[in-house]
Motif scaffolding. Structure first.
Motif, short mmCIF file in Angstrom:
data_model
loop_
_atom_site.label_atom_id
_atom_site.label_comp_id
_atom_site.label_asym_id
_atom_site.label_seq_id
_atom_site.Cartn_x
_atom_site.Cartn_y
_atom_site.Cartn_z
N ALA A 80 0.81 -1.22 0.00
CA ALA A 80 0.00 0.00 0.00
C ALA A 80 0.84 1.27 0.00
CB ALA A 80 -0.93 0.00 1.21
N ASP A 81 2.18 1.11 0.07
CA ASP A 81 3.06 2.29 0.12
C ASP A 81 4.05 2.18 -1.03
OD1 ASP A 81 4.80 4.34 0.66
OD2 ASP A 81 5.02 3.86 2.79
N PRO A 82 4.05 3.13 -1.97
CA PRO A 82 4.96 3.02 -3.12
C PRO A 82 6.42 3.18 -2.75
CG PRO A 82 3.87 5.16 -3.10
CD PRO A 82 3.22 4.35 -2.02
N ARG A 83 6.70 3.68 -1.53
CA ARG A 83 8.09 3.88 -1.14
C ARG A 83 8.63 2.65 -0.43
NH1 ARG A 83 7.09 8.87 2.62
NH2 ARG A 83 5.46 7.35 3.20
N PRO A 84 9.73 2.07 -0.93
CA PRO A 84 10.33 0.92 -0.23
C PRO A 84 11.01 1.37 1.06
CG PRO A 84 11.67 1.55 -2.12
CD PRO A 84 10.43 2.41 -2.18
N LEU A 85 11.25 0.39 1.94
CA LEU A 85 12.00 0.71 3.15
C LEU A 85 13.40 1.16 2.77
CD1 LEU A 85 11.03 -2.21 5.58
CD2 LEU A 85 10.30 0.17 5.71
N PRO A 86 13.87 2.24 3.33
CA PRO A 86 15.20 2.73 2.95
C PRO A 86 16.30 1.82 3.48
CG PRO A 86 14.31 4.01 4.79
CD PRO A 86 13.21 3.10 4.35
N THR A 87 17.36 1.75 2.68
CA THR A 87 18.52 0.96 3.08
C THR A 87 19.77 1.74 2.68
OG1 THR A 87 19.75 -1.07 2.72
CG2 THR A 87 18.25 -0.41 0.97
N GLY A 88 20.45 2.28 3.68
CA GLY A 88 21.64 3.09 3.40
C GLY A 88 21.30 4.32 2.59
N GLY A 89 20.13 4.86 2.78
CA GLY A 89 19.71 6.04 2.04
C GLY A 89 19.26 5.76 0.62
N GLN A 90 19.17 4.49 0.23
CA GLN A 90 18.77 4.10 -1.11
C GLN A 90 17.49 3.25 -1.05
OE1 GLN A 90 20.34 5.14 -3.92
NE2 GLN A 90 21.74 6.34 -2.61
N PRO A 91 16.75 3.17 -2.20
CA PRO A 91 15.54 2.33 -2.20
C PRO A 91 15.86 0.85 -2.32
CG PRO A 91 15.84 3.39 -4.33
CD PRO A 91 16.89 3.97 -3.42
N PHE A 92 17.11 0.52 -2.62
CA PHE A 92 17.49 -0.89 -2.76
C PHE A 92 18.94 -1.04 -2.33
CE2 PHE A 92 18.14 1.17 -6.89
CZ PHE A 92 19.49 0.91 -7.11
N ALA A 93 19.30 -2.31 -2.04
CA ALA A 93 20.68 -2.62 -1.68
C ALA A 93 21.24 -3.58 -2.71
CB ALA A 93 20.74 -3.26 -0.29
N VAL A 94 22.43 -3.27 -3.22
CA VAL A 94 23.12 -4.18 -4.14
C VAL A 94 23.82 -5.26 -3.31
CG1 VAL A 94 24.93 -4.40 -5.87
CG2 VAL A 94 23.43 -2.39 -5.89
N VAL A 95 23.47 -6.53 -3.59
CA VAL A 95 24.00 -7.63 -2.77
C VAL A 95 25.08 -8.43 -3.50
CG1 VAL A 95 21.85 -7.83 -1.47
CG2 VAL A 95 22.17 -9.22 -3.53
N GLY A 96 25.32 -8.14 -4.77
CA GLY A 96 26.35 -8.87 -5.49
C GLY A 96 26.31 -8.59 -6.97
N GLN A 97 27.19 -9.26 -7.71
CA GLN A 97 27.31 -9.11 -9.14
C GLN A 97 27.08 -10.47 -9.82
OE1 GLN A 97 27.98 -6.09 -10.73
NE2 GLN A 97 27.80 -5.15 -8.69
N ILE A 98 26.44 -10.44 -10.98
CA ILE A 98 26.18 -11.64 -11.77
C ILE A 98 26.80 -11.47 -13.14
CG2 ILE A 98 24.43 -13.19 -12.73
CD1 ILE A 98 24.36 -13.18 -9.75
N GLU A 99 27.57 -12.44 -13.56
CA GLU A 99 28.17 -12.43 -14.89
C GLU A 99 27.31 -13.29 -15.82
OE1 GLU A 99 31.00 -11.14 -17.63
OE2 GLU A 99 31.00 -10.67 -15.48
#
Length: 616
Positions: free
Chosen positions: A593-612
């Motif tokens: 019901a809320d378009p805003r995600p929970l903040p994480t480090g001041g960002q809307p998302f957290a990068v958890v890794g890289q995929i090749e």
């Protein structure tokens, strides 16, 4: 006479088509069972010298397994392809059975005998199994046909053919030597010829001995081990000699139609005793001795050396059904004959269940294949059924390395143990599957104890099927997924409510793959709302190229206990046309019901890794 031959030819073509249909229909629908899977493991995709080495360490002669190796190299390793090698032998056995009956009792008896062999469940099943019992039945029927022809009209060609069939039988399965012993007894006591003729037949046996000479030492070792261990005494289905067993085995072989086929056999056997000319010229007494006579002898010897097991009886059937066919052929009214045959065939074909119990290895493999990834380790703790599950995993294209904790070792080494530990491999894998049943749960217990930081992620109880229900108390197999998790780690905080402790995923994938991403969450405090999780594959400009959104774990976040770890699996379907290169894997949490995600480090998302993304 020509018309009769033509009619018989067409009838036998129909019988052979029926035999083929009975053996092919549904043959691909059953998972392989324990011994079938061992045959595949011993023979498939190996150099021939390694196949022979494995057979030397076991107790089986090599002909069927070498043929299976060459056959599978051409046809592949599907169930149908592997079983078709025996199906062909089964159809040929029906044809040979007709020849035995026709040359001994007449064409009508041969047709009836072949028809029974075409539809009876035991020969049908053992013509489907990836084992050598179908080949054994073919080998002994071929050997019997050649033997009878030598008795009736010896010639150099027939003696050579007979000697080669004996050698073929010995290279297929040692159990057929019992019928060879019957042939020796028949020659000594019932073949009314001079010593010179018997000596010529002995030359055929010498030819057979010469042919098996390369395998003779191994054969002696195998037979010594078999006799030393009490024959088939260690087989789960081995039967003791009792009145119940004496009746039960013929009833099994006759598919429960003991009254009809038993009566037909009795009529045929009684006719033999009355017709001395046939006994002397056509040697039909050998057919009776090699069928029911050998069964009676095996029943007696079974008191000392285990010989009675249902699968070890199937090779007697060709000679037995020939006598049944002779009995039906003696009935004066053709309408009664046809009615009895039709009733018997319909009754046999009405309900068919494979006689050999098997676990639901295909269901176990399907469960793992739907959940596994390329970098997983799959540890099998299933005793002998490790081979069956391993084959079905390969057939289902399950991802990951398979490790069998129980494997067949050299029986000649009394100190050899079949158990192998997977413990040294565990630190190299983040995801470990354990499939456990019957065998002591060593790896399962180790991982459940939390060793090496592994946590339980998935647990399935897979029913084994009805056939094992009466044999074992444990009727389900355990399929468990464990993951090596840094439970004290912290990849990202989402607001002041949720902590992402760890993320487990493969660092490479190909376009069109399904990327499995496993997240491990912890609630920092009681959570009031039910949050969802989005997992995204993002390009260099932070554009989302693939994603998966779902509620995390098996319970809503409002029901999470503070501090506990929650497993959360996401499946990202990668586009088929996804460009190759490096992509970021990101995670967000949000309330619908809320378009805003929970903040994480001041960002809307957290990068958890890289995929090749690499070429598939």
């Amino acid at each position: 006479m020509s018309l009769k031959r033509d009619v018989t030819l067409w009838v036998m073509m129909a019988v052979l088509l029926l035999a083929a249909a009975a053996r092919i229909i549904n043959v691909n629908s059953w998972p392989v069972w324990t011994d079938e899977a061992w045959s595949i493991w011993a023979a498939h995709d190996l150099p021939l010298n390694q196949v022979i080495e494995r057979l030397v360490q076991d107790r089986h002669p090599p002909a069927y397994f070498l043929a299976l190796n060459l056959w599978s190299a051409v046809t592949g390793d599907s169930r149908l392809a592997l079983r078709f090698l025996n199906i062909l032998a089964g159809i040929l056995t029906v044809a040979v059975t007709y020849r035995i009956g026709a040359e001994t009792f007449g064409r009508r008896a041969g047709v009836f005998g072949a028809l029974f062999l075409a539809v009876l469940s035991f020969p049908v099943y053992y013509s489907q199994e990836v084992r050598h019992y179908g080949w054994l039945t073919f080998a002994v029927s071929l050997m019997s046909l050649a033997f009878l022809r030598v008795l009736r009209r010896p010639s150099r060609t027939r003696l050579i053919v007979y000697g080669l069939t004996v050698a073929f039988m010995l290279y297929v399965q040692y159990l057929g030597a019992l019928l060879l012993a019957v042939q020796g007894v028949y020659v000594l006591f019932f073949w009314r010829v001079g010593l010179r003729a018997k000596g010529r037949l002995a030359s055929a046996w010498a030819l057979a001995a010469l042919c098996v000479l390369p395998w003779l030492l191994v054969m002696a070792q195998h037979l010594a081990h078999l006799l030393g261990s009490g024959g088939l005494n260690n087989y789960p289905e081995r039967l003791t000699s009792s009145l119940d067993t004496f009746i039960r085995i013929p009833n099994l072989l006759f598919d429960g139609q003991f009254a009809l086929l038993g009566a037909a056999y009795a009529i045929g056997a009684f006719g033999l005793l009355r017709d001395r000319r046939m006994l002397a010229t056509r040697h039909c007494g050998y057919v009776a001795l090699g069928g029911s006579g050998l069964y009676a002898a095996m029943f007696v010897v079974n008191h000392w050396v285990g010989l009675l097991a249902p699968r070890g009886m199937v090779f007697l059937l060709p000679l037995i059904v020939v006598v049944c066919g002779a009995g039906l052929a003696r009935l004066p009214d053709s309408r009664i004959r046809l009615l009895l045959v039709a009733f018997t065939v319909i009754a046999i074909l009405g309900d068919y269940t494979p006689p050999q119990p098997r676990i639901a290895a295909d269901a176990i493999a399907e469960q793992i294949a739907s959940e596994s990834d390329e970098g997983d380790l799959i540890v099998l703790e299933m005793d002998w059924d490790n081979y069956a599950v391993s084959y079905e995993l390969e057939r289902q294209d399950a991802q990951g390395e398979v490790f069998l904790t129980w494997r067949k070792k050299d029986y000649r080494d009394p100190d050899a143990q079949g158990l192998f530990s997977a413990e040294s491999l565990l630190p190299d894998y983040q995801r470990v599957w354990v499939v456990q049943w019957l065998q002591p749960p060593q790896t399962l217990n180790l991982l459940q104890s939390g060793a090496l930081g592994f946590r339980l992620a998935r647990w399935f109880d897979v029913p084994l099927g009805d056939q094992y229900g009466t044999r074992f108390e444990d009727r389900t197999a355990t399929v468990a997924l464990f993951e090596q998790v840094d439970s004290d780690g912290e990849i990202a905080l989402f607001g002041d409510q949720l902590a992402l402790r760890d993320a487990v995923f493969s660092e490479t994938a190909a376009p069109g793959d399904t990327l499995l991403v496993d997240l491990w969450w912890a609630a920092l405090q009681p959570v009031a709302l039910d949050y969802s999780v989005g997992v995204y594959l993002m390009d260099e400009s932070s554009g989302v190229v693939a994603q998966h959104d779902a509620a995390p774990g098996d319970a809503p976040t409002s029901q999470w206990a503070s501090g506990g770890l929650v497993f959360d699996r996401h499946r990202i379907a990668l586009p088929d046309d996804l460009p190759l290169g490096r992509y970021a894997l990101a995670v967000s949490t949000y309330w619908y019901a809320d378009p805003r995600p929970l903040p994480t480090g001041g960002q809307p998302f957290a990068v958890v890794g890289q995929i090749e993304i690499v070429a598939g």
